[in-house]
Scaffold this motif. Structure first.
Motif, mmCIF file in Angstrom:
data_model
loop_
_atom_site.group_PDB
_atom_site.id
_atom_site.type_symbol
_atom_site.label_atom_id
_atom_site.label_comp_id
_atom_site.label_asym_id
_atom_site.label_seq_id
_atom_site.Cartn_x
_atom_site.Cartn_y
_atom_site.Cartn_z
ATOM 1 N N TRP A 111 0.867 -1.180 0.000
ATOM 2 C CA TRP A 111 0.000 0.000 0.000
ATOM 3 C C TRP A 111 0.899 1.224 0.000
ATOM 4 O O TRP A 111 1.827 1.324 0.774
ATOM 5 N N SER A 112 0.615 2.164 -0.854
ATOM 6 C CA SER A 112 1.424 3.373 -0.909
ATOM 7 C C SER A 112 0.542 4.595 -0.706
ATOM 8 O O SER A 112 -0.684 4.516 -0.747
ATOM 9 N N LEU A 113 1.196 5.724 -0.485
ATOM 10 C CA LEU A 113 0.448 6.973 -0.357
ATOM 11 C C LEU A 113 -0.310 7.272 -1.646
ATOM 12 O O LEU A 113 -1.418 7.801 -1.606
ATOM 13 N N ALA A 114 0.270 6.917 -2.776
ATOM 14 C CA ALA A 114 -0.408 7.140 -4.058
ATOM 15 C C ALA A 114 -1.671 6.287 -4.151
ATOM 16 O O ALA A 114 -2.700 6.743 -4.662
ATOM 17 N N ASP A 115 -1.602 5.045 -3.652
ATOM 18 C CA ASP A 115 -2.788 4.182 -3.642
ATOM 19 C C ASP A 115 -3.882 4.789 -2.769
ATOM 20 O O ASP A 115 -5.054 4.793 -3.135
ATOM 21 N N GLU A 116 -3.476 5.276 -1.608
ATOM 22 C CA GLU A 116 -4.450 5.879 -0.701
ATOM 23 C C GLU A 116 -5.062 7.128 -1.322
ATOM 24 O O GLU A 116 -6.267 7.357 -1.235
ATOM 25 N N ASP A 117 -4.244 7.942 -1.981
ATOM 26 C CA ASP A 117 -4.768 9.138 -2.628
ATOM 27 C C ASP A 117 -5.738 8.751 -3.742
ATOM 28 O O ASP A 117 -6.794 9.377 -3.891
ATOM 29 N N ALA A 118 -5.414 7.714 -4.494
ATOM 30 C CA ALA A 118 -6.306 7.270 -5.567
ATOM 31 C C ALA A 118 -7.649 6.815 -4.996
ATOM 32 O O ALA A 118 -8.708 7.098 -5.585
ATOM 33 N N GLN A 119 -7.629 6.140 -3.848
ATOM 34 C CA GLN A 119 -8.869 5.728 -3.203
ATOM 35 C C GLN A 119 -9.691 6.942 -2.760
ATOM 36 O O GLN A 119 -10.909 6.972 -2.925
ATOM 37 N N ALA A 172 -25.501 15.948 4.346
ATOM 38 C CA ALA A 172 -24.752 14.770 4.789
ATOM 39 C C ALA A 172 -23.628 14.451 3.816
ATOM 40 O O ALA A 172 -22.502 14.132 4.222
ATOM 41 N N LEU A 173 -23.923 14.555 2.528
ATOM 42 C CA LEU A 173 -22.893 14.307 1.513
ATOM 43 C C LEU A 173 -21.790 15.359 1.570
ATOM 44 O O LEU A 173 -20.610 15.042 1.426
ATOM 45 N N LEU A 174 -22.173 16.620 1.794
ATOM 46 C CA LEU A 174 -21.165 17.672 1.909
ATOM 47 C C LEU A 174 -20.241 17.432 3.095
ATOM 48 O O LEU A 174 -19.025 17.643 2.998
ATOM 49 N N GLU A 175 -20.793 16.974 4.206
ATOM 50 C CA GLU A 175 -19.954 16.659 5.363
ATOM 51 C C GLU A 175 -18.947 15.573 5.012
ATOM 52 O O GLU A 175 -17.773 15.654 5.388
ATOM 53 N N ALA A 176 -19.397 14.554 4.282
ATOM 54 C CA ALA A 176 -18.494 13.478 3.870
ATOM 55 C C ALA A 176 -17.431 13.990 2.905
ATOM 56 O O ALA A 176 -16.255 13.616 2.995
ATOM 57 N N VAL A 177 -17.836 14.876 1.988
ATOM 58 C CA VAL A 177 -16.877 15.452 1.034
ATOM 59 C C VAL A 177 -15.808 16.247 1.777
ATOM 60 O O VAL A 177 -14.610 16.095 1.514
ATOM 61 N N PHE A 178 -16.225 17.084 2.711
ATOM 62 C CA PHE A 178 -15.251 17.881 3.465
ATOM 63 C C PHE A 178 -14.317 16.990 4.275
ATOM 64 O O PHE A 178 -13.118 17.266 4.379
ATOM 65 N N ALA A 179 -14.845 15.919 4.850
ATOM 66 C CA ALA A 179 -13.996 14.994 5.618
ATOM 67 C C ALA A 179 -12.948 14.353 4.717
ATOM 68 O O ALA A 179 -11.770 14.245 5.092
ATOM 69 N N LEU A 180 -13.346 13.945 3.515
ATOM 70 C CA LEU A 180 -12.382 13.332 2.594
ATOM 71 C C LEU A 180 -11.363 14.348 2.093
ATOM 72 O O LEU A 180 -10.187 14.013 1.923
ATOM 73 N N HIS A 181 -11.791 15.574 1.854
ATOM 74 C CA HIS A 181 -10.821 16.609 1.462
ATOM 75 C C HIS A 181 -9.812 16.831 2.588
ATOM 76 O O HIS A 181 -8.622 17.024 2.334
ATOM 77 N N GLY A 182 -10.268 16.778 3.825
ATOM 78 C CA GLY A 182 -9.364 16.900 4.962
ATOM 79 C C GLY A 182 -8.366 15.759 5.009
ATOM 80 O O GLY A 182 -7.172 15.958 5.277
ATOM 81 N N LYS A 183 -8.831 14.545 4.716
ATOM 82 C CA LYS A 183 -7.930 13.391 4.690
ATOM 83 C C LYS A 183 -6.899 13.528 3.580
ATOM 84 O O LYS A 183 -5.741 13.167 3.750
ATOM 85 N N ARG A 184 -7.318 14.058 2.425
ATOM 86 C CA ARG A 184 -6.354 14.270 1.332
ATOM 87 C C ARG A 184 -5.318 15.311 1.713
ATOM 88 O O ARG A 184 -4.140 15.175 1.378
ATOM 89 N N ALA A 185 -5.742 16.360 2.420
ATOM 90 C CA ALA A 185 -4.796 17.384 2.868
ATOM 91 C C ALA A 185 -3.802 16.783 3.858
ATOM 92 O O ALA A 185 -2.593 17.043 3.772
#
Length: 82
Positions: free
Chosen positions: A12-20, A43-56
């Motif tokens: 598993w690489s950071l690139a794999d995680e970013d692709a997910q 609810a979807l916006l909350e999930a989107v913001f959480a994933l953007h935070g994970k990408r950051a």
């Protein structure tokens, strides 16, 4: 939508995680465009913001792990060629 469980340290690489994360964001954005109610959209916006935070966070992690590369000068200093 399900995201595969994160494998162990090997395979598993950071690139794999970013692709997910990108795939999950694409799916969420698609669902957001088709949201039937404001409650679903929020609810979807909350999930989107959480994933953007994970990408950051992932970007910061990968930047911290990257080797230091000296900045390349675009213009020469005094007495140097351009």
């Amino acid at each position: 939508m399900t995201v595969p469980a994160r494998p162990g340290l090997t395979g598993w690489s950071l690139a794999d995680e970013d692709a997910q994360l990108v795939a999950a964001l694409d799916a969420l954005h698609g669902h957001l465009a088709a949201a039937a109610t404001e409650t679903v959209a929020l609810a979807l916006l909350e999930a989107v913001f959480a994933l953007h935070g994970k990408r950051a966070d992932l970007a910061q992690l990968s930047a911290a792990d990257a080797p230091s590369i000296p900045a390349r000068r675009l213009c020469g200093g005094p007495g140097e060629g351009v």
